[in-house]
Design an enzyme around this catalytic site. Structure first.
Site, short mmCIF file in Angstrom:
data_model
loop_
_atom_site.label_atom_id
_atom_site.label_comp_id
_atom_site.label_asym_id
_atom_site.label_seq_id
_atom_site.Cartn_x
_atom_site.Cartn_y
_atom_site.Cartn_z
N CYS A 168 0.87 -1.17 0.00
CA CYS A 168 0.00 0.00 0.00
C CYS A 168 0.91 1.22 0.00
O CYS A 168 1.59 1.49 0.99
CB CYS A 168 -0.92 -0.01 1.22
SG CYS A 168 -1.97 1.45 1.32
N CYS B 114 -5.10 5.96 -4.07
CA CYS B 114 -4.41 4.68 -3.98
C CYS B 114 -2.99 4.93 -4.45
O CYS B 114 -2.77 5.24 -5.62
CB CYS B 114 -5.09 3.62 -4.83
SG CYS B 114 -4.17 2.07 -4.96
#
Length: 289
Positions: free
Chosen positions: A86, A227
């Site tokens: 991430c 993201c």
């Protein structure tokens, strides 16, 4: 029986996380517990959970521990499933380590992830993470999404976790997407993928920096305001489509803000680096069933 779990809430350009400090690896959270903590109606609310654990205290951190990396980012999606990486999470994770006095970033900070060891440094945007090498997947994926009249071709980009990037023709088309519904991929990648929809800027390049706008549907989460690895994948895809004259620096606008991407050539190939802010919002305690 319930117990109290201390936590911190943080975000990177609106991509938000529950951060749980567990240095010795004694907090065993089930997928159901992670999903409950991330639930926006009856929990704290987040796109995912970051467990701060020493590399030596988690089986998946063995390789990082062997190379002298103290901390491992155990990232879980909002549905409780584990994920390889991430990008925004690495910056929030690093900010937490620094603010808590658990680590210093003065000479760069290496952290372990399921996608390998990542190095973070300070940048003018906040923090920058070297996501490492990347690759374009072979073949083409057709993407069907609510709000698009027909399926569109997408390119697979792997930056430590899987992405499919789709180019759209206009901001109007991007805004019309209904990402409350999961896009359908054909063929469906094993393990799924994050899906990015992008509109390159016009002009594409200004002062040597490319620009684009993006929305994303994250695997195991849904649409998010940002993201990080998706931003990197989107920039890499547009750079690939633009050809050899395309720049190595990019600015990507997402609903939660703006992130920077740059590509460098290293001994093991091209590396992609992501930069942006990391904010710690508040800390508290929650009763954990």
């Amino acid at each position: 029986m319930s117990r109290t779990l201390p936590f911190t809430k943080g975000h990177g350009t609106g991509n938000d996380f529950v951060v749980v400090a567990d240095p010795d690896g004694v907090v065993d959270l089930s997928a159901e517990q992670v999903a409950a903590l991330c639930d926006r109606h009856v929990g704290i609310g987040a796109d995912g959970l970051l467990r701060v654990v020493r590399s030596a205290a988690i089986d998946e951190g063995a390789e990082a521990a062997a190379s002298g990396v103290e901390w491992f980012m155990d990232y879980r999606n909002a549905d409780g499933s584990p994920a390889e990486m991430c990008g925004n999470g690495t910056r929030v994770f690093t900010r937490y380590l620094v603010e808590s006095g658990l680590a210093s970033i003065d000479d760069g900070l290496r952290i372990g992830t399921r996608a390998g060891v990542k190095t973070l440094t300070r940048s003018e945007r906040g923090y920058e993470v070297d996501l490492g090498t990347w690759r374009i997947e072979e073949g083409e994926t057709l993407v069907r999404a609510r709000g698009l009249d027909v399926s569109r071709p997408g390119v697979g980009i792997d930056v430590g976790n899987p992405h499919v990037v789709v180019a759209l023709s206009s901001h109007t088309e991007l805004d019309a997407l209904d990402l409350a519904y999961r896009p359908i991929l054909d063929p469906e990648p094993r393990g799924g993928a994050n899906v990015e929809f992008v509109v390159p800027s016009d002009p594409l390049v200004r002062d040597g920096v490319g620009a684009l706008r993006m929305r994303v549907f994250e695997r195991g989460v849904g649409e998010t305001l940002s993201c990080g690895t998706g931003v990197a994948a989107a920039a890499l895809a547009v750079r690939h489509w633009a050809g050899p004259a395309a720049p190595d620096r990019w600015q990507v606008d997402v609903p939660g803000g703006t992130l920077g991407v740059r590509i460098t050539t290293e001994a093991d190939g091209e590396h992609v680096l992501l930069s942006g802010p990391a904010v710690l919002v508040y800390s508290g305690e929650v009763a954990l069933a």
